[in-house]
Design an enzyme around this catalytic site. Structure first.
Site, PDB file in Angstrom:
ATOM      1  N   HIS A 148       0.803  -1.219   0.000  1.00 14.99           N
ATOM      2  CA  HIS A 148       0.000   0.000   0.000  1.00 14.99           C
ATOM      3  C   HIS A 148       0.842   1.279   0.000  1.00 14.99           C
ATOM      4  O   HIS A 148       0.585   2.166  -0.806  1.00 14.99           O
ATOM      5  CB  HIS A 148      -1.052   0.019   1.102  1.00 14.99           C
ATOM      6  N   TYR A 151       1.604   5.073  -2.530  1.00 13.86           N
ATOM      7  CA  TYR A 151       1.946   6.464  -2.207  1.00 13.86           C
ATOM      8  C   TYR A 151       3.319   6.840  -2.725  1.00 13.86           C
ATOM      9  O   TYR A 151       3.569   8.005  -3.029  1.00 13.86           O
ATOM     10  CB  TYR A 151       1.790   6.719  -0.700  1.00 13.86           C
ATOM     11  N   HIS A 177      -9.926   0.171 -10.456  1.00 13.34           N
ATOM     12  CA  HIS A 177      -9.556   1.210  -9.483  1.00 13.34           C
ATOM     13  C   HIS A 177      -8.105   1.644  -9.660  1.00 13.34           C
ATOM     14  O   HIS A 177      -7.809   2.818  -9.805  1.00 13.34           O
ATOM     15  CB  HIS A 177      -9.801   0.687  -8.061  1.00 13.34           C
ATOM     16  N   PHE A 178      -7.185   0.656  -9.687  1.00 18.74           N
ATOM     17  CA  PHE A 178      -5.788   1.113  -9.742  1.00 18.74           C
ATOM     18  C   PHE A 178      -5.364   1.550 -11.145  1.00 18.74           C
ATOM     19  O   PHE A 178      -4.336   2.199 -11.299  1.00 18.74           O
ATOM     20  CB  PHE A 178      -4.807   0.138  -9.075  1.00 18.74           C
ATOM     21  N   HIS A 179      -6.199   1.240 -12.143  1.00 17.53           N
ATOM     22  CA  HIS A 179      -5.912   1.847 -13.446  1.00 17.53           C
ATOM     23  C   HIS A 179      -6.363   3.312 -13.482  1.00 17.53           C
ATOM     24  O   HIS A 179      -5.909   4.067 -14.352  1.00 17.53           O
ATOM     25  CB  HIS A 179      -6.544   1.034 -14.582  1.00 17.53           C
ATOM     26  N   ARG A 193     -10.855 -10.701 -10.980  1.00 13.15           N
ATOM     27  CA  ARG A 193      -9.629 -10.133 -11.538  1.00 13.15           C
ATOM     28  C   ARG A 193      -8.622 -11.268 -11.709  1.00 13.15           C
ATOM     29  O   ARG A 193      -8.882 -12.393 -11.296  1.00 13.15           O
ATOM     30  CB  ARG A 193      -9.075  -9.057 -10.601  1.00 13.15           C
ATOM     31  N   ARG A 194      -7.507 -10.972 -12.329  1.00 16.35           N
ATOM     32  CA  ARG A 194      -6.335 -11.859 -12.450  1.00 16.35           C
ATOM     33  C   ARG A 194      -6.507 -13.022 -13.423  1.00 16.35           C
ATOM     34  O   ARG A 194      -5.531 -13.613 -13.829  1.00 16.35           O
ATOM     35  CB  ARG A 194      -5.924 -12.460 -11.090  1.00 16.35           C
TER      36      ARG A 194
END
Lengths: 49, 549
Positions: free
Chosen positions: B223, B227, B374-376, B439-440
């Site tokens: 995580h 950042y 989300h992370f894209h 996912r995956r």
């Protein structure tokens, strides 16, 4: 003493402070969007219980 | 004396350019792997020559999630520190090159084992999926190289402080140092799982691995990694964008405080990635969810500061009305436009993150393709578009060239293409995830189950989006190659804005590293010690390694 300094600087600060009403509205819109998204998925969770 | 200089030293420029070249090569290869993934998942395309979907998945994840980001960030930070705290000493530069080559050799080694099909372990360290030991060694070298570069930055910072006693360091230098401290503390977790678990296990020294410990150490790193990606984008937003638009930094103190809050709160939060895992008691998950919500605060502070920067500038140019200031922004300047679009995408990205971290809501989206969507948004749009926007002035600044109007126009088009492609791809990933699509995994109709058939139109939309995004990658590579090698010679500014009101004393207080690192370590110990001891004391027998693809 501190109070007197505060009184002296306050009008100055007021002059310099830019009006940030648009910023206030923007952060509120952002907050509403976050709450709306969160509540939407929460209701989906409740619906699937 | 090393004061504020206007240009990055030519020798330091070479160091940064070397990092950027590797980053953009990784973008080309990793982006191609991403395109292939979306095509396979549409169900309309099979990979040729027996190439496994899971080989390209790991290629995509490692090259874009680790290589592109780490190389760009360290290269950018070298330039930012050299620009604001003066040219590096020969010694610092030497260690910068040692860091670069260590990371590059590690990347080449990792790529070899992935591409030869010996490391299909999803995204990096997904035990009990097991890779060849060379894969773990390669990634260890990437991390060790980044540490060497981090210490080179610390050494330069220490020298600046010695030469400027009682002064607060330049904002970009302060931010780079904070980000490298964050990186150093969080990579200790991944180093621990690699050295004590994954390497001995993949070498056959140990037979079994404690999955929960491995995953916990990974997410202790995973995580804050987010950042580590995001903070350089914030550096650009806080310090560079105000200068690009012609304004000032809204508040130097607020920017520094936000970075310190990220350092303190972004690490003891890994359990929000493990909310649905057994073996961790609900209380400790709850503690880390609270800490996760604390880390929302500096992001909201950043959103406020950005709106305020834009509005202050617009008002100074005579803007009226509630949102009239938006019209005063330089929409035709790609250095502004690309990061701005990145900021817009962070609104749904951040909202999605808050959903992911809420335990009940996580049960709706956990392990679905929603998380991929989300992370894209966060890394692959917010961070990446900001990096592209930075490359449009950083590369010509370093290569002694200027961006032509034609290239600026192409960069605007690139940003629009990216926004459209990502809206299709990430949007459909979010919706498919809400419908339960995992996912995956590669394409499957799961025995023609009605639920799985519902996902197919969204998967086709993902392939459409992925294809548009790949066009975006080609465009950015054209622009970057032009700026590095073919653009007209000339001087390009490295924009660094001034603060509206310098606050030296507050800034100095923010450099009380003993205090901030002390709080960071204390929070980590509070959040992790008891559950971690519990995981080891009550450990199951552990798992053998699996090589499935």
């Amino acid at each position: 003493m501190a109070k007197a300094e505060l009184q002296q600087t306050s009008p100055k600060m007021k002059e310099k402070e830019p009006p940030l009403k648009g910023t206030l509205a923007s952060v509120f819109l952002l907050g509403f969007f976050i709450i709306f998204s969160w509540v939407s998925v929460y209701f989906l969770f409740l619906h699937r219980l | 004396m090393m004061g504020e200089t206007m240009k990055v030293d030519r020798r330091d420029a070479k160091l940064t350019l070397a990092h950027l070249y590797v980053a953009f090569i990784a973008l080309a290869l990793g982006g191609l792997a991403g395109l292939l993934q979306t095509l396979v998942r549409s169900g309309k395309f099979n990979l040729p020559a027996g190439i496994s979907y899971y080989t390209i998945l790991t290629t995509h994840g490692v090259l874009l999630g680790l290589v592109l980001t780490t190389f760009f960030i360290i290269g950018f930070q070298f330039a930012a520190v050299s620009r604001t705290s003066g040219a590096f000493s020969d010694r610092v530069r030497f260690w910068g090159w040692v860091g670069f080559w260590t990371m590059t050799i590690g990347t080449a080694m990792t790529a070899f084992f992935i591409l030869t099909g010996q490391a299909a372990v999803l995204y990096t360290f997904y035990a009990p999926l097991q890779a060849h030991a060379g894969f773990y060694l390669g990634l260890t070298l990437v991390v060790v190289g980044s540490w060497i570069s981090g210490f080179a930055i610390f050494a330069h910072y220490a020298r600046w402080k010695k030469q400027n006693p009682g002064k607060a360091s330049p904002l970009l230098t302060f931010m780079s140092v904070t980000n490298m401290i964050l990186w150093l503390v969080c990579t200790l977790g991944v180093a621990a799982t690699v050295l004590f678990q994954l390497l001995p296990w993949s070498l056959g020294i140990t037979d079994r691995i404690n999955i929960l410990v491995s995953r916990t150490l990974f997410w202790y790193f995973g995580h804050p990694l987010v950042y580590f990606w995001l903070l350089p984008a914030y550096m650009i937003w806080y310090v560079v964008i105000p200068k690009v638009i012609g304004g000032k930094i809204f508040s130097d103190s607020l920017a520094r405080l936000a970075f310190i809050l990220f350092l303190i709160f972004s690490i003891p939060v890994g359990f929000h990635h493990q909310l649905l895992e057994p073996g961790i008691t609900p209380f400790w998950k709850y503690v880390q969810v609270i800490l996760t919500f604390m880390v929302v605060i500096p992001s909201l502070m950043t959103a406020f500061a950005m709106f305020a920067t834009f509005e202050s500038y617009g008002r100074s140019k005579g803007a009226t009305g509630l949102f009239g200031w938006l019209r005063k922004l330089p929409w035709g300047d790609a250095r502004f436009f690309a990061p701005f679009v990145g900021m817009l995408f962070f609104i749904p990205g951040g909202a999605g993150g808050i959903i992911n971290a809420s335990h009940q809501l996580d049960q709706v989206v956990h392990n679905t393709v929603w998380v991929t969507g989300h992370f894209h948004l966060t890394i692959a749009t917010t961070v990446v578009l900001t990096f592209f926007g930075a490359a449009y002035w950083l590369i010509p600044h370093l290569s002694g060239r200027v961006m032509t109007k034609a290239m600026n126009r192409l960069a605007i088009i690139q940003t629009v293409v990216w926004a459209i492609g990502m809206t299709f791809m990430s949007g459909s990933m979010h919706f498919a995830g809400l419908l339960g699509a995992p996912r995956r995994s590669a394409f499957s109709t799961y025995g023609n189950s009605p639920q799985a058939l519902e996902w197919i139109p969204y998967q086709i939309a993902q392939a459409v989006g992925g294809t548009i995004l790949f066009i975006g990658i080609i465009l950015v590579l054209v622009i970057v190659t032009n700026l590095a090698f073919f653009a007209p010679k000339g001087e390009t500014e490295f924009p660094v804005a001034e603060a509206a009101e310098p606050a030296e004393r507050t800034a100095l207080a923010m450099e009380n590293w003993k205090l901030w690192i002390g709080i960071t370590v204390a929070l980590i110990l509070i959040a992790y010690t008891i559950p971690f001891v519990d995981m080891i004391q009550n450990a199951p027998p552990g798992s053998k390694g699996y090589k499935l693809w």
